[in-house]
Design a protein around this motif. Structure first.
Motif, mmCIF file in Angstrom:
data_model
loop_
_atom_site.group_PDB
_atom_site.id
_atom_site.type_symbol
_atom_site.label_atom_id
_atom_site.label_comp_id
_atom_site.label_asym_id
_atom_site.label_seq_id
_atom_site.Cartn_x
_atom_site.Cartn_y
_atom_site.Cartn_z
ATOM 1 N N PRO A 12 0.843 -1.204 0.000
ATOM 2 C CA PRO A 12 0.000 0.000 0.000
ATOM 3 C C PRO A 12 0.879 1.256 0.000
ATOM 4 O O PRO A 12 2.043 1.201 0.423
ATOM 5 C CB PRO A 12 -0.767 -0.107 1.324
ATOM 6 C CG PRO A 12 -0.620 -1.524 1.766
ATOM 7 C CD PRO A 12 0.662 -2.026 1.194
ATOM 8 N N THR A 93 10.918 -7.245 3.771
ATOM 9 C CA THR A 93 10.944 -7.796 5.127
ATOM 10 C C THR A 93 9.525 -7.978 5.657
ATOM 11 O O THR A 93 9.226 -8.959 6.340
ATOM 12 C CB THR A 93 11.771 -6.880 6.063
ATOM 13 O OG1 THR A 93 13.040 -6.661 5.440
ATOM 14 C CG2 THR A 93 11.976 -7.498 7.420
ATOM 15 N N ALA A 202 15.273 2.607 8.725
ATOM 16 C CA ALA A 202 15.745 1.346 9.310
ATOM 17 C C ALA A 202 15.955 0.340 8.196
ATOM 18 O O ALA A 202 15.358 -0.721 8.163
ATOM 19 C CB ALA A 202 14.743 0.834 10.323
HETATM 20 N N1 LIG Z 1 1.997 -5.206 2.298
HETATM 21 C C1 LIG Z 1 2.198 -4.267 3.238
HETATM 22 N N2 LIG Z 1 1.183 -3.855 4.002
HETATM 23 C C2 LIG Z 1 1.360 -2.905 4.943
HETATM 24 N N3 LIG Z 1 2.553 -2.312 5.182
HETATM 25 C C3 LIG Z 1 3.593 -2.680 4.464
HETATM 26 C C4 LIG Z 1 3.483 -3.676 3.445
HETATM 27 N N4 LIG Z 1 4.690 -3.838 2.881
HETATM 28 C C5 LIG Z 1 5.514 -2.982 3.517
HETATM 29 N N5 LIG Z 1 4.870 -2.288 4.452
HETATM 30 C C6 LIG Z 1 5.468 -1.265 5.317
HETATM 31 O O1 LIG Z 1 6.396 -0.516 4.533
HETATM 32 C C7 LIG Z 1 7.570 -0.232 5.271
HETATM 33 C C8 LIG Z 1 8.815 -0.743 4.541
HETATM 34 O O2 LIG Z 1 8.691 -2.156 4.387
HETATM 35 P P1 LIG Z 1 9.898 -3.159 4.606
HETATM 36 O O3 LIG Z 1 10.699 -2.804 5.805
HETATM 37 O O4 LIG Z 1 9.350 -4.504 4.535
HETATM 38 O O5 LIG Z 1 10.775 -2.801 3.327
HETATM 39 P P2 LIG Z 1 12.060 -3.577 2.798
HETATM 40 O O6 LIG Z 1 11.843 -3.770 1.364
HETATM 41 O O7 LIG Z 1 12.325 -4.774 3.607
HETATM 42 O O8 LIG Z 1 13.200 -2.506 3.021
HETATM 43 P P3 LIG Z 1 14.776 -2.768 3.318
HETATM 44 O O9 LIG Z 1 15.414 -3.177 2.043
HETATM 45 O O10 LIG Z 1 15.242 -1.447 3.743
HETATM 46 O O11 LIG Z 1 14.836 -3.800 4.376
HETATM 47 C C9 LIG Z 1 7.391 -0.860 6.633
HETATM 48 O O12 LIG Z 1 6.925 0.126 7.510
HETATM 49 C C10 LIG Z 1 6.299 -1.902 6.419
HETATM 50 O O13 LIG Z 1 5.543 -2.122 7.585
#
Ligand SMILES: Nc1ncnc2c1ncn2[C@@H]1O[C@H](COP(=O)(O)OP(=O)(O)OP(=O)(O)O)[C@@H](O)[C@H]1O
Length: 509
Positions: A12, A93, A202
């Motif tokens: 989202p 993540t 983070a």
């Molecule tokens: N499908 C989802 N529904 C609700 N919130 C989400 C969703 N996907 C991601 N988020 C929110 O978006 C933010 C970033 O997501 P996330 O930490 O998973 O990114 P990432 O791709 O793992 O980033 P990084 O490479 O920095 O670890 C977080 O606050 C997470 O809670």
């Protein structure tokens, strides 16, 4: 469907993205497998995948599609890998762990917890005996760190006939139920290297791997099937400039980009018919994923994207990566059953020096002295260490060295080709000049042209020789694969006269 299941997930819009662009998104939904995105030239491009999870998709939807087949396969001895890929903050993540590995409601629970739950449900319902072991490592600045024991910060990746690719010395914790697994995973997660970039406060700067080894045996005949599940949460794939990184963080970003581009190169090689020269060894990440991408595993890739127009270039690059990965054709096969699940140290308690001497004298029985020296030198250069637990490693090391040699030969062939082409261009220019320049210069040019023609002839000859060697090396590697270690070494190094290898630097002067 390709052998790597490739899905896309749009998370989202975040609060910040909504503030900047309202409800605008960078894609137009077509159906549950395809959508349209505008490319850099503002042209519509249709992307199709095995499944697209739009913003309203639930964690359970992602799990059911991607992970359920992998759990049942692992119990039957087929390895499975799930990789999350995408820019920082795209939801990798979140998809893997949910908001928290230990404390989150059922709806938000990630792939890891769901997979662990189902694994134990399936194993408990079977009549056979089983064990599950957990390892957790991260690849940070090209070093493999053990997240369950931080004192092990540079683990080596090895390969054996029975286990395939494995991380030697990684802590393996036997787990007996889900909560046991999650407690240990949460400990490992707390140990992950986390840095700060402008894009995500983070942001995880390392590739994180959760590895479950499942041994499942039939009580009647004691045959045991071993399946491995690797879940990979990759570091962000964004371009370095966009991270605003400097100093150590810049080094991190560059190293992350390097291993992700190594992953891209592997995928390119696997999808463009260059299977003989897939550069798995170019990074720790690709080496560990060799089985997953190279065939001996069922693999799934989840391409995570931000839906925001402000991240469209990164999303486009993620989608192109996914499209390319879809073209990989692999065929999963189960790891051979082991009759006894206790690994016997084949060479007992020999120390490394004794073992090396023993192996080298064994090789001397079937190889020429100079070939043994060459092998030893190549082993040292490649950092291949003889593993006291497995003579099979030495066998595979020979294969690795052989494939490295072939790669180098192919490289030499390519370079020579380039040189020959360059010289040919110069000759054409020179000939043209001869025709058009005043006659008083023609004598000098003819002389020059003759020289270049000679050089071209010489290079052509070298190219032919190099191509011949490379072709023979490929044939020999194929023959060696069938004929076993000794025959392999003999065929591989025996067939190329040292004089032919010397110009390419494979044989010392
Ligand atoms: N499908 C989802 N529904 C609700 N919130 C989400 C969703 N996907 C991601 N988020 C929110 O978006 C933010 C970033 O997501 P996330 O930490 O998973 O990114 P990432 O791709 O793992 O980033 P990084 O490479 O920095 O670890 C977080 O606050 C997470 O809670």
């Amino acid at each position: 469907m390709s052998n790597v299941t490739v899905c896309v997930r749009f998370r989202p819009l975040s609060h910040k993205e909504r503030k900047a662009n309202g409800d605008n998104v960078c894609f137009r939904k077509l159906d549950s497998e395809s959508f349209v995105v505008k490319d850099e030239r503002e042209e519509d491009v249709i992307f199709s995948f095995d499944k697209v999870f739009y913003e309203d998709a639930q964690q359970s939807d992602v799990y059911n599609f991607l992970a359920v087949p992998i759990v049942s396969d692992a119990i039957n001895g087929i390895n499975g890998t799930i990789i999350t890929y995408g820019q920082t903050g795209a939801g990798k993540t979140y998809s893997m762990e949910g908001p928290s590995i230990l404390h989150c409601n059922e709806q938000k629970t990630g792939l890891v917890q769901r997979l662990v739950d189902e694994l134990f449900v399936c194993l408990r319902s079977s009549a056979s005996t089983w064990t599950v072991k957990l390892s957790m490592v991260e690849i940070y600045l090209e070093k493999v760190r053990d997240l369950l024991d931080l004192s092990k910060d540079n683990l080596q990746i090895k390969e054996s006939k029975t286990q395939g690719i494995y991380i030697a010395g990684a802590t393996e914790i036997s787990i007996v139920n889900s909560s046991d697994a999650l407690e240990n995973l949460s400990q490992g997660i707390a140990n992950r290297a986390v840095g700060e970039t402008q894009m995500n406060l983070a942001s995880s700067r390392s590739h994180c791997l959760y590895i479950f080894s499942v041994q499942h045996g039939s009580t009647s005949d004691e045959r045991v099937k071993v399946g491995k599940i690797i879940l990979v949460d990759l570091a962000g794939s964004e371009k370095v400039e966009k991270t605003g990184a400097e100093g150590r963080v810049l080094d991190e970003a560059k190293t992350i980009n390097k291993s992700l581009s190594a992953l891209g190169n592997v995928i390119n090689a696997l999808t463009t018919g260059k299977q003989n020269h897939v550069p798995f060894r170019d990074s720790k990440l690709t080496r560990i994923l060799q089985d997953a991408l190279g065939g001996n595993s069922r693999a799934a890739l989840l391409c995570c994207c931000s839906p925001s127009p402000s991240n469209a270039p990164e999303s486009l690059s993620t989608l192109r990566f996914g499209t390319r990965t879809k073209l990989i054709k692999a065929s999963p096969k189960s790891i051979p059953e082991v009759v006894d699940n206790v690994k016997k140290p084949i060479l007992g308690t020999l120390d490394q020096d004794d073992l090396r001497d023993r192996i080298l004298s064994k090789l001397r029985l079937s190889l020429k002295e100079e070939d043994v020296d060459l092998l030893e030198e190549l082993f040292l250069q490649e950092g291949i260490i003889f593993d006291p637990n497995s003579i099979a490693d030495v066998d595979l090391a020979c294969q690795d060295t052989a494939s490295e040699e072939i790669s180098l030969l192919m490289q030499a062939v390519e370079e020579l080709k380039g040189t020959v082409e360059e010289v040919a261009v110069v000759i054409v220019v020179q000939m043209y000049t001869c025709l058009t320049w005043p006659s008083r210069l023609q004598g000098a040019n003819s002389h020059c042209t003759l020289q270049l023609t000679d050089e071209n002839e010489k290079l052509r000859h070298e190219l032919e020789v190099a191509q011949e060697i490379a072709a023979q090396a490929q044939l020999a590697a194929a023959a060696a694969a069938a004929a076993g270690a000794e025959a392999r070494s003999r065929t591989l190094l025996g067939f190329v006269p040292a004089a032919l290898l010397r110009p390419f630097g494979f044989v010392p002067d």
